[in-house]
Design an enzyme around this catalytic site. Structure first.
Site, PDB file in Angstrom:
ATOM      1  N   LYS A 218      82.838   3.001  -1.290  1.00  0.00           N
ATOM      2  CA  LYS A 218      82.398   2.157  -1.886  1.00  0.00           C
ATOM      3  C   LYS A 218      82.485   1.258  -3.468  1.00  0.00           C
ATOM      4  O   LYS A 218      83.505   1.138  -3.689  1.00  0.00           O
ATOM      5  CB  LYS A 218      80.891   3.619  -2.729  1.00  0.00           C
ATOM      6  CG  LYS A 218      80.541   4.110  -1.748  1.00  0.00           C
ATOM      7  CD  LYS A 218      79.650   3.332  -0.512  1.00  0.00           C
ATOM      8  CE  LYS A 218      78.830   4.700   0.597  1.00  0.00           C
ATOM      9  NZ  LYS A 218      79.784   4.528   1.758  1.00  0.00           N
TER      10      LYS A 218
HETATM   11  C1  LIG Z   1      73.632   4.372   3.625  1.00  0.00           C
HETATM   12  C2  LIG Z   1      74.721   5.566   3.506  1.00  0.00           C
HETATM   13  N1  LIG Z   1      73.998   6.484   2.934  1.00  0.00           N
HETATM   14  C3  LIG Z   1      74.906   8.161   2.440  1.00  0.00           C
HETATM   15  C4  LIG Z   1      76.147   8.024   2.432  1.00  0.00           C
HETATM   16  C5  LIG Z   1      76.777   9.364   2.395  1.00  0.00           C
HETATM   17  O1  LIG Z   1      77.530   9.462   0.833  1.00  0.00           O
HETATM   18  P1  LIG Z   1      79.211  10.571   1.542  1.00  0.00           P
HETATM   19  O2  LIG Z   1      80.344   9.582   1.881  1.00  0.00           O
HETATM   20  O3  LIG Z   1      79.606  10.114  -0.242  1.00  0.00           O
HETATM   21  O4  LIG Z   1      78.991  11.692   1.426  1.00  0.00           O
HETATM   22  C6  LIG Z   1      76.845   7.007   3.135  1.00  0.00           C
HETATM   23  C7  LIG Z   1      78.267   6.771   3.639  1.00  0.00           C
HETATM   24  O5  LIG Z   1      79.304   6.360   3.983  1.00  0.00           O
HETATM   25  C8  LIG Z   1      76.051   5.874   3.442  1.00  0.00           C
HETATM   26  O6  LIG Z   1      76.786   5.158   3.949  1.00  0.00           O
END
Ligand SMILES: Cc1ncc(COP(=O)(O)O)c(C=O)c1O
Length: 420
Positions: A218
């Site tokens: 990210k």
């Molecule tokens: C659009 C979106 N929402 C939620 C998430 C979930 O985040 P995390 O990987 O920190 O749990 C991601 C992760 O790739 C994502 O791309």
């Protein structure tokens, strides 16, 4: 060949966690061969000396888990996005999950989201006992379409998870209006869009609840981590309780002087807190977020200009008037005579030492959601059409101008060749 389905930049077979390795960095998945050093990965995190010093300080402080550095990260983050409350959590997924629990979404409720997103958006809906309902995306922006949301709304709709695809805000103000008219809560999934804005409103201060991810790929990272922001103090207090086993800290505080051992468990909570050494990394990265975003934006502009000779053979991402993108992704869609060559293009780029991604494998096309909720394909034509001709080009602050030119030149040559 590496066809990528999430932000990790790794093949799905690499890990039980849908293509994620512990580091989450693309290059870590690649064997070290003589050519590996020339490989331009889909993603490479920017970890500076100041980040390492900050983590070291946190580790040396002797306080490892959630503590003063997390609190500083939360306060700084809230100010950064213009929110009144920010809660640090163990992942973006945890932020989405706790948002639904805190909003009392449960058995038999419906939650609308986009099929063009990471699987966790729909998994958390299922995990609280609710039903994911998908709304197709807009053809130009690939964001969840407010008109489609209105079409699939029903009496059981309790919430909407509106994803800012690729770092560009979705039409959050329109969606909030649709929802407000019916008393439905809106969670803006800003996993991609830290630093984005709608007019003078920063993402994180617009929707009822906003969730962020600090996963390895990210725009800022804590390795794994997330944040939830809201203006609703009661909801914020509930998230604070839910993230640490449902323990009521007020009861704890009330008795702490006289009975240091005393605390109350008020509800079945979760273990979803962040550690102080992760928060130290997050704080350090957050300080550079405006500069990182400016670099990402410059790379996107460079791509857009360099790919211009391809004309109608590609659809390049744009930024809507009055909006600011965080440029998490550069999603390119092949078009015209090139529209059918996506998989071959990914293969050929890989052969040339360039990693790419596909964001996303549409959720209704995966086996679990088909078997559990009966999706058959064909229900979300814009999503399916976009997916079939979509790839994300490398985009991260550590890329040099030479790297960007190398990618754009390779894409231009290959697409031209494949289309002829
Ligand atoms: C659009 C979106 N929402 C939620 C998430 C979930 O985040 P995390 O990987 O920190 O749990 C991601 C992760 O790739 C994502 O791309």
């Amino acid at each position: 060949m590496r066809v990528l389905i999430n932000d990790a930049g790794e093949p799905p077979s690499e890990s039980a966690e849908m293509g994620r390795s512990p580091s989450g960095a693309a290059e870590s998945a690649r064997p070290m061969t003589a050519t590996a050093q020339d490989y331009l990965p889909f993603h490479r995190p920017s970890i500076e000396d100041e980040d390492i010093a900050a983590v070291r300080r946190a580790l040396e402080s002797g306080w490892l888990t959630h503590g003063p550095v997390c609190r500083e990260f939360e306060a700084t983050f809230a100010a950064h996005v213009g929110a009144s409350r920010a809660m640090a959590l163990s992942s973006g997924t945890a932020a989405l999950h706790l948002a639904l629990v805190a909003l009392d979404v449960g058995d038999g409720d419906e939650v609308i989201t986009t099929p063009m997103t990471f699987c966790s958006c729909a998994q958390v809906i299922e995990q609280v006992g609710a039903i994911p309902v998908f709304a197709d995306i807009e053809p130009v922006t690939m964001q969840i379409d407010p008109a489609e949301i209105e079409r699939v709304l029903g009496p059981r709709t309790k919430a909407i998870i509106a994803v800012d695809y690729g770092g560009h805000p979705c039409q959050i103000e329109k969606i909030l209006k649709v929802a407000a008219d019916r008393g439905i809560a809106v969670i803006e999934d800003a996993a991609h869009s830290l630093g984005a804005a709608v007019g003078d409103r920063r993402v994180g201060s617009i929707a009822d609840v906003t969730t962020f991810s600090f996963y390895a790929t990210k725009n800022i990272t804590t390795g794994e981590g997330g944040m939830l922001t809201t203006e609703d103090g009661r909801l914020a207090d509930r998230v604070v309780r839910l993230r640490l086993h449902g323990i009521d800290r007020d009861a704890w505080r009330r008795y702490r002087n006289s009975r240091s051992w005393h605390y109350d468990v008020a509800e079945p909570g979760f273990k979803a807190n962040l550690t102080d050494f992760q928060a130290a990394l997050g704080l350090s990265q957050l300080r550079r977020e405006p500069a990182t975003r400016a670099r990402r934006s410059a790379i996107a502009t460079h791509y857009t200009e360099a790919l211009a000779p391809l004309g109608e053979l590609v659809e390049r991402p744009t930024v809507a008037t009055g909006m600011r993108s965080a440029w998490h992704l550069y999603p390119l869609r092949l078009a015209g005579a090139a529209r059918l060559c996506r998989d071959r293009l990914i293969d050929d780029l890989d052969q040339l030492g360039i990693g790419t991604g596909v964001h996303f494998m549409p959720l209704h096309m995966t086996s679990h959601f088909r078997q559990r909720f009966g999706f058959r394909g064909g229900e979300f034509p814009i999503t399916e059409d976009s997916y079939s001709r979509l790839l994300s080009l490398p985009l991260y602050a550590a890329m040099s101008d030479t790297d960007v030119t190398r990618v754009a030149t390779a894409v231009t040559d290959l697409v031209t060749r494949h289309a002829s």
